[in-house]
Enzyme design. Structure first.
Site, short mmCIF file in Angstrom:
data_model
loop_
_atom_site.label_atom_id
_atom_site.label_comp_id
_atom_site.label_asym_id
_atom_site.label_seq_id
_atom_site.Cartn_x
_atom_site.Cartn_y
_atom_site.Cartn_z
CD GLU A 1 -3.08 -0.78 0.12
OE1 GLU A 1 -2.87 0.09 -0.76
OE2 GLU A 1 -4.11 -1.47 0.16
CG HIS B 1 -4.49 0.83 5.23
ND1 HIS B 1 -5.86 0.92 5.05
CD2 HIS B 1 -4.09 -0.27 4.53
CE1 HIS B 1 -6.26 -0.08 4.28
NE2 HIS B 1 -5.22 -0.81 3.96
CG HIS C 1 -7.70 -4.62 6.20
ND1 HIS C 1 -7.15 -5.73 5.58
CD2 HIS C 1 -7.28 -3.55 5.48
CE1 HIS C 1 -6.43 -5.33 4.54
NE2 HIS C 1 -6.49 -4.01 4.46
CE1 TYR D 1 -17.84 14.72 21.18
CE2 TYR D 1 -20.15 14.69 21.84
CZ TYR D 1 -18.81 14.53 22.16
OH TYR D 1 -18.42 14.17 23.42
CG HIS E 1 -9.18 -1.77 1.24
ND1 HIS E 1 -8.36 -1.46 0.16
CD2 HIS E 1 -8.32 -2.14 2.23
CE1 HIS E 1 -7.09 -1.67 0.49
NE2 HIS E 1 -7.05 -2.07 1.74
CE1 TYR F 1 -13.09 26.49 26.26
CE2 TYR F 1 -14.48 26.32 24.31
CZ TYR F 1 -14.11 26.97 25.48
OH TYR F 1 -14.78 28.11 25.84
#
Length: 219
Positions: A80, A98, A100, A119, A160, A215
């Site tokens: 990758e 990265h 899975h 949020y 993926h 903050y």
């Protein structure tokens, strides 16, 4: 290479290995899936291809330049690599993770964007997008990822996994963990028969982003 540069690379590599092991220990990857990188100056340290994280040590360091040419180590960089290089070329990232992760990967097969059920999405820059599918290790996947990362610090890769980046390895990892949690939350809320989860409005997420500027992280 100066002693100072060598020490910086050594510390960064230790961090890459520790973060990679953490992804495995916390169930975000299985086997040698997923990968981690960190940038030190013009050198990008990446986990090697096909080596279990618990076997990695100082002698297994792998470093490439921004064009992907190997400049440190003898092992083959992760498949990758194009994905990691694309992030570094187009952002101010110092670290990329990265994975899975199961819940995040499941969500990547269901929606083009994670619904704003919490949020926490604001901590990643806003509603998290899903990059269109392309085969792993390709420039096409890297390009799709960059489109999904626009104004964001994390995204899903369709069918993926996940990609997040940050100013440090800890920050990149924390964003991955938040992203997986967010996907798990949405899957749980949306699985209740006959009910649909309430979603935050764009204005509510903007309000959180403004609060984060003043903050920092909530908690």
């Amino acid at each position: 290479m100066s002693d100072q540069q060598r020490d910086a690379i050594g510390r960064a590599w230790d961090g890459v290995v520790a973060t990679a092991r953490r992804t495995a220990a916390e169930g975000l990857v299985v086997g040698t899936s997923g990968n981690v990188s960190a940038r030190v100056g013009t050198t990008i340290l990446v986990t090697p291809s096909g080596v279990p994280y618990d076997r990695l040590g100082p002698k297994d360091v792998v470093g490439v330049d921004p064009e992907g040419n190997r400049v440190l180590g003898e092992l083959t960089p992760t498949s990758e690599l194009p994905l990691h290089l694309a992030v570094y070329r187009n952002t101010d990232a110092a670290a990329v993770v990265h994975t899975h992760a199961v819940h995040a990967t499941a969500v990547s097969t269901l929606v083009p964007e994670i619904p704003s059920v919490h949020y926490a999405a604001a901590m990643l820059g806003g509603p998290v997008r899903v990059a269109a599918y392309a085969r792993y290790g390709t420039e096409e996947l890297a390009a799709n990822m960059l489109a999904a990362l626009r104004d964001r610090t994390g995204c899903l890769l369709q069918n993926h996994g996940t990609v997040t980046y940050g100013a440090t390895l800890d920050q990149a990892y924390d964003r991955t963990a938040q992203l997986e949690w967010l996907c798990r939350l949405w899957l749980a809320a949306s699985s209740v028969p006959g009910r649909s989860p309430s979603l935050l409005s764009p204005e509510q997420l903007d309000d959180v982003r403004e609060a984060l500027k003043g903050y920092g992280q909530p908690g």
